[in-house]
Every structure is written in C-alpha cells, then in structure tokens.
Motif scaffolding. Structure first.
Motif, PDB file in Angstrom:
ATOM      1  N   UNK A   1       0.867  -1.170   0.000  1.00 36.67           N
ATOM      2  CA  UNK A   1       0.000   0.000   0.000  1.00 36.67           C
ATOM      3  C   UNK A   1       0.906   1.223   0.000  1.00 36.67           C
ATOM      4  N   UNK A   2       0.839   2.032  -1.076  1.00 38.28           N
ATOM      5  CA  UNK A   2       1.802   3.109  -1.244  1.00 38.28           C
ATOM      6  C   UNK A   2       1.120   4.447  -1.479  1.00 38.28           C
ATOM      7  N   UNK A   3       1.599   5.519  -0.821  1.00 34.65           N
ATOM      8  CA  UNK A   3       1.083   6.859  -1.109  1.00 34.65           C
ATOM      9  C   UNK A   3       1.714   7.380  -2.386  1.00 34.65           C
ATOM     10  N   UNK A   4       0.869   7.928  -3.261  1.00 31.36           N
ATOM     11  CA  UNK A   4       1.405   8.372  -4.540  1.00 31.36           C
ATOM     12  C   UNK A   4       0.428   9.325  -5.197  1.00 31.36           C
ATOM     13  N   UNK A   5       0.968  10.356  -5.833  1.00 39.13           N
ATOM     14  CA  UNK A   5       0.159  11.344  -6.535  1.00 39.13           C
ATOM     15  C   UNK A   5       0.303  11.129  -8.035  1.00 39.13           C
ATOM     16  N   UNK A   6      -0.739  10.625  -8.677  1.00 38.27           N
ATOM     17  CA  UNK A   6      -0.681  10.306 -10.090  1.00 38.27           C
ATOM     18  C   UNK A   6      -0.645  11.536 -10.992  1.00 38.27           C
ATOM     19  N   UNK A   7      -0.834  12.695 -10.427  1.00 36.21           N
ATOM     20  CA  UNK A   7      -0.796  13.907 -11.222  1.00 36.21           C
ATOM     21  C   UNK A   7       0.627  14.336 -11.533  1.00 36.21           C
ATOM     22  N   UNK A   8       1.579  13.790 -10.808  1.00 35.03           N
ATOM     23  CA  UNK A   8       2.982  14.081 -11.068  1.00 35.03           C
ATOM     24  C   UNK A   8       3.478  13.256 -12.246  1.00 35.03           C
ATOM     25  N   UNK A   9       4.539  13.680 -12.911  1.00 35.66           N
ATOM     26  CA  UNK A   9       5.078  12.894 -14.020  1.00 35.66           C
ATOM     27  C   UNK A   9       5.446  11.488 -13.557  1.00 35.66           C
ATOM     28  N   UNK A  10       5.169  10.459 -14.352  1.00 32.77           N
ATOM     29  CA  UNK A  10       5.491   9.085 -13.959  1.00 32.77           C
ATOM     30  C   UNK A  10       6.949   8.876 -13.576  1.00 32.77           C
ATOM     31  N   UNK A  11       7.845   9.636 -14.197  1.00 33.94           N
ATOM     32  CA  UNK A  11       9.265   9.489 -13.845  1.00 33.94           C
ATOM     33  C   UNK A  11       9.529   9.889 -12.402  1.00 33.94           C
ATOM     34  N   UNK A  12       8.646  10.732 -11.870  1.00 31.12           N
ATOM     35  CA  UNK A  12       8.794  11.195 -10.489  1.00 31.12           C
ATOM     36  C   UNK A  12       7.954  10.359  -9.528  1.00 31.12           C
ATOM     37  N   UNK A  13       6.786   9.936  -9.971  1.00 32.09           N
ATOM     38  CA  UNK A  13       5.856   9.253  -9.072  1.00 32.09           C
ATOM     39  C   UNK A  13       5.917   7.734  -9.195  1.00 32.09           C
ATOM     40  N   UNK A  14       5.700   7.210 -10.392  1.00 29.42           N
ATOM     41  CA  UNK A  14       5.586   5.763 -10.577  1.00 29.42           C
ATOM     42  C   UNK A  14       6.935   5.051 -10.608  1.00 29.42           C
ATOM     43  N   UNK A  15       7.845   5.542 -11.420  1.00 34.60           N
ATOM     44  CA  UNK A  15       9.099   4.838 -11.651  1.00 34.60           C
ATOM     45  C   UNK A  15       9.878   4.537 -10.369  1.00 34.60           C
ATOM     46  N   UNK A  16      10.090   5.516  -9.475  1.00 31.45           N
ATOM     47  CA  UNK A  16      10.897   5.222  -8.287  1.00 31.45           C
ATOM     48  C   UNK A  16      10.269   4.177  -7.364  1.00 31.45           C
TER      49      UNK A  16
END
Length: 359
Positions: free
Chosen positions: A174-189
């Motif tokens: 379960x991870x906190x994450x803002x999908x409005x940010x670029x994927x390179x910043x939010x998803x990838x890491x």
C-alpha cells in the motif's frame, strides 16, 4: 428526480499543489461513498464481501442505501470481478502469476477477496496506490484487523513505512502516490523496483481517471504499457468511469458534484462509448473494448441471477436506473510485446447465450 451522486465513485485524484491538499479532500471523501454503498449491497445480499466491514467505521450503525444504489454497486462489482478473474486465468494458462496495481484504491477489498479464493496462488503481487491520507487510514485498518493482516503473512514481515502512510508485505503493498505528477517522479521510483516487467501486469482504474487531467492520465497509462511491453511482457488496463456527460443527465451530475467541490476534467474528452476504446488505441494498445453498465446488466448477467437480484428489493425507478447505467462504462485494453501470444487479445467479459437474453 435528479440522478443521485452515484456511489459508483471511488477514491480519485485531483489537481496538485500544496494548496490543493484541502481541495482534494472532497475527492478523497468519495471513497467513503463507495465503501458505504458496497457495505449496503453486501448486507442486502447482492454481493459477498466479508472484508468491507473492516474499512467502514461503525459499520453496524450505517443505514442501507436505496435499491438503485445497491443494484448499481452490484453491476459495477460483478463486471470488474469477471474481468480481473479472466486476466488472472489467462496468466495462469501461460504458467505465470499476475501482478495487479490498483490506482486510487481507497477502501477496496479486492486483494482480500482474491486471497480468500482460488486466485491466491496465482498472484505475484498486489499493489494499491492512493493519496497519503487514504493510505494512512487503510494501513491502520489493516493492522488493527486480525482478519485483514492474516492475509499478509507473518506479523513480523508486515512493515509500516513513510510515516505511517505505506504498508509492505511479501505480496501486498500500500503506497502513497500522486498520479498527477510525471510518472518518472511518481511511478518509476516506487514501482520499477517491485514489478517484474516480464510478468502479466493488470492496472485497475476505478473512477480515478475522470478526476485527473487527460494529459496526466495518458502519461500514467503509457508508462505502465511501456514498462511491460518493452520487456516482453503484457499490460492489461481496466477503466471504470462515467462518460457522455454533455446531455441533461450529465449536466445535472456535474452540477451535483460541483456543489461538493468535485470536478471531472478527465471525463470531458469521452462523450461516447467508442471514444473510451479509442483512448487505448491512441496510446498504442493492440485491442480495446467498452461496455456500458446498462448493456452489461442486459446481456452479461444470467436470467437466474437477474431473478435473484429482482427478489432482493423492489425497484420503482427502473427508467432512472437505466439512465444512470447508460452513463457509466467499463473499458479495457491490452498492450502486448512482440513475443506475447495473441490469446491475450480475447481477454474480456463473456456474454450470455441468446436464450438467456432479457430485453
């Protein structure tokens, strides 16, 4: 009668910035609508879900929802369940385990329902992403419940991190994450170190993308598709959301939501069922389909099951139900690498036989 603010909403993500935290609260709160609707449908007997009570505070005190809400919740859940199980089945048929990522998961219980059934041995990992306020609440609920935490393995292997906003176990995260940010910043890491790009990957988007600007949601879908397909994998995406909101019904719905300080920027480009399919093709997916909840109810639920549902509650607002269901759709698409079998292109929801059809 004005259409209700449907319970079919679930934990979406709105616009960023430090100021937007307060503006996001009405959108985050839609998770409560969905959880209460599911609790009501379960208690009435439409659905089976022994886990939802653990995510609803004072569940025993919550009043039931109207029949229209209960039936809509049932149809939505049934359609999504079938697509998820079909994807897992295709992965299993190829000797692989499925990876599932749920965006804006909120109080969803799908992981626990899959773990309690026959799919538990066919899951490689299950990841839920949401606002930190929602993930904090869910992490606390999981740790407090022996039923929920038991599915994650030994207690010493369950870790709370990021100041209480994340939860980690061997199979569930379960991870906190803002999908409005670029994927390179939010998803990838956060996801690249966890996901196996060569294993089937399923992305669940339940009433999330309608609350996100189209450019941002396109970037998210493209990142997931490229992550697997560029590494001999396969990516499936399921999107559940409202569409076609330019008619009188849609205008009323949008005005109702605006009164709650909720906007639908991501729904604006999609005014037809075909436009939902074209979103996938525009992003490079090989196959895509879309189905309104109205059509799913008519042609994908057996007569026996329809009769069971009809006996639970009396529904007076049949025309209103049809109108609401016509503005919600489940769409799904598949992105393949060159090495993947074409069997994936058949992924979908099975129709009833002709003799079972009810007009």
């Amino acid at each position: 009668m004005d259409p209700p603010t449907p319970p079919l909403f679930r934990d979406p993500l709105a616009s960023p910035s430090s100021k937007a935290l307060d503006l996001d609260e009405p959108v985050r709160a839609t998770d409560n609508d969905a959880a209460l609707a599911r609790l009501s449908a379960v208690r009435k007997g439409y659905l089976v879900d022994p886990f939802i009570i653990h995510f609803v505070p004072r569940a025993h005190l919550q009043p039931p929802r109207p029949p229209l809400i209960n039936i809509g919740t049932y149809i939505r859940g049934t359609g999504l369940d079938e697509l998820v199980e079909s994807f897992i089945g295709l992965a299993t048929g190829q000797g692989k385990k499925a990876q599932i990522v749920s965006l804006g998961a909120g109080s969803d219980t799908r992981f626990w329902r899959l773990h309690a059934g026959t799919s538990r041995e066919h899951l490689a990992c299950y990841i839920e992403l949401d606002f930190p306020e929602n993930t904090t609440r869910k992490a606390m609920a999981v740790r407090k419940s022996k039923v929920l935490s038991a599915a994650l393995g030994r207690s010493e292997d369950i870790q709370i991190g990021d100041g209480g906003t994340s939860l980690h176990s061997s199979i569930y995260r379960l991870l906190p994450l803002d999908l409005r940010l670029p994927p390179s910043v939010s998803l990838a890491p956060k996801l690249a170190p966890i996901l196996d790009p060569s294993s089937p990957l399923l992305i669940l988007c339940e009433c999330v993308l309608a609350y996100v600007a189209s450019a941002a949601s396109d970037a998210v879908l493209r990142w997931f598709a490229d992550f697997s397909s560029s590494n001999d994998g396969v990516t499936g995406v399921i999107i559940y959301e409202m569409f076609g909101l330019e008619d009188s019904f849609g205008r009323v719905m949008k005005n109702n939501l605006k009164s709650r300080h909720v906007e639908l920027p991501g729904a604006e480009p999609y005014n037809s069922l075909d436009s939902l399919r074209q979103r996938f093709f525009r992003l490079g997916f090989e196959e895509a389909r879309a189905l309104t909840l109205r059509d799913f109810r008519r042609t994908h639920i057996s007569v026996t099951e329809q009769m069971r549902i009809a006996r639970i509650e009396m529904l007076d607002e049949v025309e209103e139900l049809e109108l609401v269901l016509q503005h919600y759709a489940i769409s799904w698409g598949i992105k393949l690498s060159a090495k993947q079998a074409n069997a994936w292109l058949e992924w979908g929801i099975a129709e009833k036989s002709d003799e079972d059809w009810i007009p």
